[in-house]
Design a protein around this motif. Structure first.
Motif, PDB file in Angstrom:
ATOM      1  N   PRO A 183      37.186  -4.767 134.354  1.00 17.23           N
ATOM      2  CA  PRO A 183      36.011  -5.178 135.128  1.00 17.23           C
ATOM      3  C   PRO A 183      36.285  -5.248 136.634  1.00 17.23           C
ATOM      4  O   PRO A 183      37.395  -5.536 137.054  1.00 17.23           O
ATOM      5  CB  PRO A 183      35.727  -6.582 134.586  1.00 17.23           C
ATOM      6  N   LEU A 199      32.576 -10.381 130.586  1.00 17.06           N
ATOM      7  CA  LEU A 199      33.345 -11.402 131.305  1.00 17.06           C
ATOM      8  C   LEU A 199      33.946 -10.840 132.591  1.00 17.06           C
ATOM      9  O   LEU A 199      35.169 -10.776 132.728  1.00 17.06           O
ATOM     10  CB  LEU A 199      34.466 -11.970 130.418  1.00 17.06           C
ATOM     11  N   ILE A 202      37.107 -12.255 134.324  1.00 14.96           N
ATOM     12  CA  ILE A 202      38.500 -12.279 133.868  1.00 14.96           C
ATOM     13  C   ILE A 202      39.408 -11.408 134.730  1.00 14.96           C
ATOM     14  O   ILE A 202      40.610 -11.588 134.726  1.00 14.96           O
ATOM     15  CB  ILE A 202      38.689 -11.889 132.375  1.00 14.96           C
ATOM     16  N   ARG A 205      40.779 -13.765 137.194  1.00 15.91           N
ATOM     17  CA  ARG A 205      41.474 -14.945 136.678  1.00 15.91           C
ATOM     18  C   ARG A 205      42.970 -14.711 136.719  1.00 15.91           C
ATOM     19  O   ARG A 205      43.438 -13.583 136.565  1.00 15.91           O
ATOM     20  CB  ARG A 205      41.087 -15.200 135.219  1.00 15.91           C
ATOM     21  N   ARG A 206      43.678 -15.822 136.830  1.00 18.01           N
ATOM     22  CA  ARG A 206      45.126 -15.680 136.692  1.00 18.01           C
ATOM     23  C   ARG A 206      45.409 -15.134 135.298  1.00 18.01           C
ATOM     24  O   ARG A 206      44.613 -15.327 134.388  1.00 18.01           O
ATOM     25  CB  ARG A 206      45.807 -17.032 136.898  1.00 18.01           C
ATOM     26  N   SER A 207      46.513 -14.507 135.141  1.00 16.37           N
ATOM     27  CA  SER A 207      46.829 -13.917 133.844  1.00 16.37           C
ATOM     28  C   SER A 207      47.036 -15.041 132.841  1.00 16.37           C
ATOM     29  O   SER A 207      47.270 -16.192 133.193  1.00 16.37           O
ATOM     30  CB  SER A 207      48.080 -13.057 133.963  1.00 16.37           C
ATOM     31  N   SER A 208      46.917 -14.691 131.563  1.00 15.36           N
ATOM     32  CA  SER A 208      47.006 -15.717 130.547  1.00 15.36           C
ATOM     33  C   SER A 208      48.387 -16.366 130.508  1.00 15.36           C
ATOM     34  O   SER A 208      48.570 -17.424 129.953  1.00 15.36           O
ATOM     35  CB  SER A 208      46.690 -15.106 129.186  1.00 15.36           C
ATOM     36  N   LYS A 209      49.386 -15.716 131.110  1.00 20.40           N
ATOM     37  CA  LYS A 209      50.738 -16.273 131.062  1.00 20.40           C
ATOM     38  C   LYS A 209      50.857 -17.560 131.875  1.00 20.40           C
ATOM     39  O   LYS A 209      51.302 -18.576 131.373  1.00 20.40           O
ATOM     40  CB  LYS A 209      51.734 -15.255 131.603  1.00 20.40           C
ATOM     41  N   TYR A 211      48.648 -19.433 132.714  1.00 20.01           N
ATOM     42  CA  TYR A 211      47.687 -20.415 132.210  1.00 20.01           C
ATOM     43  C   TYR A 211      48.330 -21.418 131.266  1.00 20.01           C
ATOM     44  O   TYR A 211      47.991 -22.582 131.242  1.00 20.01           O
ATOM     45  CB  TYR A 211      46.565 -19.640 131.529  1.00 20.01           C
TER      46      TYR A 211
ATOM     47  N   PHE B 308      39.755 -21.738 131.031  1.00 13.44           N
ATOM     48  CA  PHE B 308      40.244 -20.428 131.471  1.00 13.44           C
ATOM     49  C   PHE B 308      39.189 -19.671 132.275  1.00 13.44           C
ATOM     50  O   PHE B 308      39.471 -19.128 133.330  1.00 13.44           O
ATOM     51  CB  PHE B 308      40.704 -19.574 130.279  1.00 13.44           C
ATOM     52  N   LEU B 309      37.964 -19.654 131.764  1.00 14.54           N
ATOM     53  CA  LEU B 309      36.898 -18.920 132.458  1.00 14.54           C
ATOM     54  C   LEU B 309      36.347 -19.700 133.634  1.00 14.54           C
ATOM     55  O   LEU B 309      35.695 -19.145 134.513  1.00 14.54           O
ATOM     56  CB  LEU B 309      35.751 -18.618 131.497  1.00 14.54           C
ATOM     57  N   LEU B 334      43.236  -8.327 129.009  1.00  7.82           N
ATOM     58  CA  LEU B 334      44.025  -9.512 129.356  1.00  7.82           C
ATOM     59  C   LEU B 334      45.426  -9.315 128.796  1.00  7.82           C
ATOM     60  O   LEU B 334      45.586  -8.747 127.715  1.00  7.82           O
ATOM     61  CB  LEU B 334      43.429 -10.762 128.693  1.00  7.82           C
ATOM     62  N   ASP B 335      46.437  -9.838 129.504  1.00  5.91           N
ATOM     63  CA  ASP B 335      47.818  -9.591 129.058  1.00  5.91           C
ATOM     64  C   ASP B 335      48.249 -10.512 127.918  1.00  5.91           C
ATOM     65  O   ASP B 335      49.346 -10.410 127.408  1.00  5.91           O
ATOM     66  CB  ASP B 335      48.782  -9.703 130.241  1.00  5.91           C
ATOM     67  N   GLY B 336      47.393 -11.427 127.540  1.00  2.50           N
ATOM     68  CA  GLY B 336      47.715 -12.300 126.423  1.00  2.50           C
ATOM     69  C   GLY B 336      46.459 -13.013 126.003  1.00  2.50           C
ATOM     70  O   GLY B 336      45.430 -12.912 126.671  1.00  2.50           O
ATOM     71  N   TYR B 337      46.532 -13.753 124.900  1.00  3.32           N
ATOM     72  CA  TYR B 337      45.372 -14.539 124.482  1.00  3.32           C
ATOM     73  C   TYR B 337      45.508 -15.937 125.057  1.00  3.32           C
ATOM     74  O   TYR B 337      46.493 -16.616 124.788  1.00  3.32           O
ATOM     75  CB  TYR B 337      45.299 -14.605 122.952  1.00  3.32           C
ATOM     76  N   PRO B 338      44.551 -16.367 125.881  1.00  7.95           N
ATOM     77  CA  PRO B 338      44.631 -17.720 126.434  1.00  7.95           C
ATOM     78  C   PRO B 338      43.969 -18.731 125.501  1.00  7.95           C
ATOM     79  O   PRO B 338      42.748 -18.743 125.382  1.00  7.95           O
ATOM     80  CB  PRO B 338      43.834 -17.613 127.742  1.00  7.95           C
TER      81      PRO B 338
END
Lengths: 222, 343
Positions: A183, A199, A202, A205-209, A211, B308-309, B334-338
């Motif tokens: 996106p 979304l 996203i 957004r910061r990466s899920s790591k 987080y 997260f969002l 996304l590089d992982g599942y949050p």
């Protein structure tokens, strides 16, 4: 040249012109939201309130729900309305009718004229399908907007044709690769019916790591 | 973000549900009692034995309204699911990853991380609010242990090692759970989790709410085009909604445990609302069940900011948003599942 089964829906042209990710979500991932806008658009197509009732007797023939295909572009679809206008040359013969008739696609849109060219490329794609199917040249079509009740002429010029060719190529490239582009959040996301599936946020957004506070998640995937 | 609609819970045993055009109609003894346009509903949960008409089932499937049946005691019986979503690339990716050890371990880790941290939040909250109460020391220690488990997850590479840590963390959490019950302590005494059957009122309450949450998770996964039966942390078992169970793990403490504790500690449920059967299993009576369903619905309407969002959403949409984030991770956005983390 594309084979029949390789053709993609013509409606994808307007989606990819608006946003390649929206095209991918709808046509590759089948995420279509029946939101009020699309629903409303459908009912408008069905409406008996007919803006094409100015038919000049004997010189304009109105046909609806016209199936279209272009093997050059690899797209198929249905035109809302194709008018056939009586002309002296450069037209086609119609069964049971005298003389020559030039096809003129008219696409019916709820709402207002857009800032971008997503509506114009759709009319142009329809025109290019008609050209290929009927072997005539189509220089002009029109858009009708429900909100303004106005017709807007679309000139089928070289630049617009090139844009349609490019977009159709992109449609096939994404579709064949099964790729959904990432996106890019823009102002256009506000008006997008797929925002809640896409979304767009996203991306930023910061990466899920980060987080989770520690890198508990797996390495990024190819 | 989408709006949360209502879930209809049918608790009148002999009510029959049918369709009239675009409406759901409930009849009792051939008398129409209730009618609602289908587009106002998110889901229908039936505790009634009289059932639903096939025509209503097809309407629900067409409109993406989840429809499931539970026994009178809240045991899961069946779900009606409509056509499978067209997102075949997403489902193939899900199956491929479920067959790959490293990917399975990575996702299992994300689900368990969420669960352990959220269990810890429940305990920390209690320790903060009740530092003078008996057991608060024990609760604080358990919270510390959960943090140790969370860190251990980071070093685990196999899905089995992660499942082992999940078990240890769950035990540590449920060991001190009894301290979180501050009112009606005798009647709601909790001596560890029992499921088949629940052996005390607290377990009966938890099991009932977990079933509701599982239904919501399964519907949410299907809505985004994932297969609720193919999980990562939970292994496949015929008929088991493994991915719904995976997704549930991080949501149990926040959505169910806290609500169950509130209901008991505020004396909204009373021990008289539970019946002990001859077999030792405990069931809820009809009034208690109705009250729990009402409170569950109220809880779902509350708004929070998604961590997260960073968007405002209804609590009831959390399973949907998490399903979406999982789908977007599987599709490479996304590089992982949050996991959903309670702030």
């Amino acid at each position: 040249m594309y084979l029949e089964e390789e053709c993609l829906p013509l409606s994808g042209i307007q989606h990819i012109a608006f946003c390649p990710r929206q095209f991918a979500l709808i046509h590759i991932e089948c995420q279509w939201l029946e939101n009020a806008l699309t629903f409303d658009g459908r009912t408008m197509h069905d409406s008996t309130d007919d803006p094409f009732s100015y038919e000049a007797r004997g010189t304009v023939l109105i046909t609806r729900a016209v199936p279209l295909v272009s093997t050059k572009l690899g797209i198929y679809g249905v035109a809302d309305v194709v008018e056939f206008r009586k002309c002296d040359f450069g037209g086609v013969s119609l069964e049971g009718r005298e003389g020559l008739w030039r096809p003129y696609p008219v696409e019916y849109k709820r709402g207002r004229p857009k800032q971008d060219d997503r509506d114009a490329v759709q009319v142009c794609a329809q025109a290019m399908c008609l050209e290929e199917m009927l072997g005539v040249r189509v220089d002009e079509g029109a858009l009708f907007y429900g909100k303004t009740r106005r017709r807007q002429v679309v000139k089928i010029g070289a630049e617009l044709r090139a844009r349609v060719e490019y977009l159709a190529g992109e449609m096939h490239r994404l579709y064949d690769g099964g790729v959904t582009p990432p996106p890019h959040k823009t102002a256009a996301c506000e008006s997008c019916s797929l925002a809640e599936v896409c979304l767009p946020g996203i991306a930023s957004r910061r990466s899920s790591k980060g987080y989770l506070g520690v890198s508990t998640l797996e390495e990024p995937r190819k | 973000m989408r709006k949360l609609l209502n879930t209809l819970y049918v608790t009148t045993p002999h009510a029959y549900l049918s369709r009239d055009g675009e409406n759901l109609v409930a009849t009792v003894d051939d008398q129409e009692r209730f009618r609602v346009p289908i587009h106002n509903l998110e889901g229908i949960v039936c505790f009634n034995y009289a059932g639903t008409s096939p025509s209503l089932m097809s309407l629900c499937c067409e409109r993406g309204v989840s429809l499931c049946y539970l026994s009178e005691s809240g045991r899961f019986l069946a779900r009606v699911s409509g056509r499978v979503s067209g997102n075949v690339l997403l489902r193939r990716k899900q199956y491929r990853l479920a067959d790959a050890d490293a990917e399975t371990a990575g996702l299992a880790k994300a689900f368990v991380s969420g669960k352990v941290l959220n269990c810890r939040s429940v305990l920390m909250r209690f320790a903060r609010d009740h530092d003078e109460k008996e057991g608060s020391q024990e609760v604080a220690e358990a919270a510390e242990r959960l943090l140790v488990y969370f860190r251990a997850l980071d070093r685990s590479l196999s899905a089995d090692a992660i499942r082992g840590i999940e078990g240890d963390a769950a035990r540590a959490y449920y060991e001190v759970f009894r301290h979180l019950i501050t009112e009606q302590k005798e009647s709601f005494a909790f001596r560890g989790r029992s499921r088949r059957p629940p052996l005390d009122p607290m377990n009966a309450l938890l099991s009932f709410l977990y079933t509701l949450l599982m239904m919501d998770c399964a519907s949410a996964l299907e809505t985004v085009g994932l297969d609720p039966q193919v999980g990562f942390l939970h292994r496949d078992r015929p008929g088991r909604l493994s991915l719904a169970l995976d997704l549930m793990e991080e949501l149990r403490p926040y959505l169910v445990d806290r609500l169950a504790l509130t209901l008991v500690n505020n004396k909204q449920v009373s021990p008289n609302g539970f019946v002990k059967k001859e077999s030792g299993g405990v069931l809820m009576d009809a009034d208690t069940r109705k009250l729990v369903l009402t409170e569950w619905q109220k809880r779902k309407q509350e708004e929070i900011t998604h961590p997260f969002l960073e968007e405002k959403i209804s609590i009831g949409l959390i399973p949907y948003v998490q399903s979406l984030l999982l789908a977007r991770h599987l599709r490479g956005d996304l590089d992982g599942y949050p996991p959903f983390l309670v702030r």
